[in-house]
Design a protein around this motif. Structure first.
Motif, short mmCIF file in Angstrom:
data_model
loop_
_atom_site.label_atom_id
_atom_site.label_comp_id
_atom_site.label_asym_id
_atom_site.label_seq_id
_atom_site.Cartn_x
_atom_site.Cartn_y
_atom_site.Cartn_z
N MET A 102 0.82 -1.21 0.00
CA MET A 102 0.00 0.00 0.00
C MET A 102 0.86 1.26 0.00
O MET A 102 0.62 2.19 -0.77
CB MET A 102 -0.94 -0.01 1.21
N ALA A 103 1.86 1.31 0.86
CA ALA A 103 2.72 2.48 0.94
C ALA A 103 3.48 2.72 -0.36
O ALA A 103 3.59 3.86 -0.83
CB ALA A 103 3.71 2.33 2.10
N ASN A 104 4.00 1.65 -0.96
CA ASN A 104 4.78 1.78 -2.19
C ASN A 104 3.91 2.08 -3.41
O ASN A 104 4.35 2.77 -4.32
CB ASN A 104 5.62 0.53 -2.41
N ILE A 105 2.68 1.59 -3.43
CA ILE A 105 1.78 1.93 -4.53
C ILE A 105 1.52 3.43 -4.53
O ILE A 105 1.67 4.10 -5.56
CB ILE A 105 0.44 1.15 -4.43
N VAL A 106 1.13 3.96 -3.38
CA VAL A 106 0.85 5.40 -3.29
C VAL A 106 2.10 6.21 -3.62
O VAL A 106 2.06 7.17 -4.39
CB VAL A 106 0.31 5.77 -1.89
N GLY A 107 3.24 5.83 -3.05
CA GLY A 107 4.48 6.56 -3.30
C GLY A 107 4.87 6.58 -4.76
O GLY A 107 5.24 7.62 -5.31
N ASN A 108 4.76 5.44 -5.43
CA ASN A 108 5.15 5.38 -6.84
C ASN A 108 4.17 6.09 -7.75
O ASN A 108 4.58 6.69 -8.74
CB ASN A 108 5.33 3.92 -7.26
N GLU A 109 2.89 6.04 -7.43
CA GLU A 109 1.91 6.72 -8.27
C GLU A 109 2.13 8.24 -8.29
O GLU A 109 1.93 8.88 -9.30
CB GLU A 109 0.49 6.43 -7.77
N LEU A 110 2.55 8.79 -7.16
CA LEU A 110 2.68 10.24 -7.05
C LEU A 110 4.12 10.73 -7.00
O LEU A 110 4.37 11.92 -6.88
CB LEU A 110 1.92 10.72 -5.80
N ARG A 111 5.06 9.81 -7.11
CA ARG A 111 6.48 10.14 -6.94
C ARG A 111 6.99 11.23 -7.87
O ARG A 111 7.56 12.23 -7.45
CB ARG A 111 7.33 8.87 -7.12
N SER A 112 6.82 11.06 -9.16
CA SER A 112 7.40 12.04 -10.09
C SER A 112 6.61 13.35 -10.10
O SER A 112 7.20 14.43 -10.16
CB SER A 112 7.50 11.46 -11.50
N GLU A 113 5.29 13.25 -10.00
CA GLU A 113 4.47 14.46 -10.04
C GLU A 113 4.72 15.37 -8.83
O GLU A 113 4.79 16.58 -8.96
CB GLU A 113 3.00 14.07 -10.08
N LEU A 114 4.85 14.75 -7.64
CA LEU A 114 5.00 15.53 -6.40
C LEU A 114 6.43 15.52 -5.86
O LEU A 114 6.67 16.04 -4.78
CB LEU A 114 4.05 15.00 -5.33
N GLU A 134 -6.04 -9.49 -1.99
CA GLU A 134 -5.67 -9.97 -3.32
C GLU A 134 -5.62 -8.84 -4.34
O GLU A 134 -4.72 -8.80 -5.19
CB GLU A 134 -6.65 -11.06 -3.79
N GLN A 135 -6.58 -7.91 -4.27
CA GLN A 135 -6.58 -6.78 -5.21
C GLN A 135 -5.35 -5.90 -5.02
O GLN A 135 -4.71 -5.51 -6.00
CB GLN A 135 -7.84 -5.93 -5.00
N VAL A 136 -5.03 -5.59 -3.78
CA VAL A 136 -3.86 -4.73 -3.50
C VAL A 136 -2.58 -5.42 -3.95
O VAL A 136 -1.74 -4.80 -4.62
CB VAL A 136 -3.78 -4.36 -2.01
N MET A 137 -2.44 -6.69 -3.63
CA MET A 137 -1.21 -7.40 -3.98
C MET A 137 -1.09 -7.58 -5.49
O MET A 137 0.02 -7.50 -6.03
CB MET A 137 -1.14 -8.75 -3.25
N HIS A 138 -2.20 -7.77 -6.19
CA HIS A 138 -2.16 -7.87 -7.65
C HIS A 138 -1.70 -6.53 -8.25
O HIS A 138 -0.83 -6.50 -9.13
CB HIS A 138 -3.53 -8.26 -8.21
N GLU A 139 -2.27 -5.44 -7.77
CA GLU A 139 -1.86 -4.12 -8.26
C GLU A 139 -0.38 -3.86 -7.97
O GLU A 139 0.35 -3.34 -8.82
CB GLU A 139 -2.73 -3.04 -7.59
N TYR A 140 0.07 -4.26 -6.80
CA TYR A 140 1.47 -4.08 -6.40
C TYR A 140 2.41 -4.89 -7.30
O TYR A 140 3.41 -4.36 -7.79
CB TYR A 140 1.63 -4.49 -4.94
#
Length: 124
Positions: free
Chosen positions: A24-36, A86-92
């Motif tokens: 969860m932490a890494n998904i959020v971080g990577n989604e917004l990393r370059s923009e923010l 399962e949804q979170v881990m698949h997205e990760y």
């Protein structure tokens, strides 16, 4: 470092599923990393008899001057928390295949009660 967004929580199941927290932490971080220009750290904290997770997100576009970005981070994290494991881990797993993906590891921290200073922001 100027404070950014802090998310502290215990898992409702009582389990210590570190893989889910890191995902969860890494998904959020990577989604917004370059923009923010986002940086983040993940901590598993022992404070007295209590254990909990704390995630810190910081960057030049996160903080008091950018309340919209703080809201975006919290809302995305909250959205993930309502999905199944399962949804979170698949997205990760899908996101990890990107060559630019950054994964932060969970760091163990033992803290003592100190009402004068929050030391987490010195770990950047």
């Amino acid at each position: 470092m100027e404070r950014g967004v802090e998310i502290a929580f215990q898992l409702s199941s009582g389990s210590e599923d570190r893989a889910l927290v890191a995902a969860m932490a890494n998904i959020v971080g990577n989604e917004l990393r370059s923009e923010l220009e986002l940086q983040w750290r993940i901590f598993h904290v022992t404070l007295g008899q209590d254990k909990y997770f704390r995630i810190l997100y910081a960057g030049p576009h996160v903080g008091k001057m950018h309340p919209h970005n703080e809201k975006r981070i919290k809302e995305r994290f909250d959205n993930l928390s309502h999905q199944s494991y399962e949804q979170v881990m698949h997205e990760y797993e899908t996101m990890k295949k990107d060559k630019d993906f950054v994964a932060q590891e969970i760091q163990e921290k033992k803290e003592e009660y100190d009402l004068w200073e929050d030391r987490f922001w010195t770990y950047f």
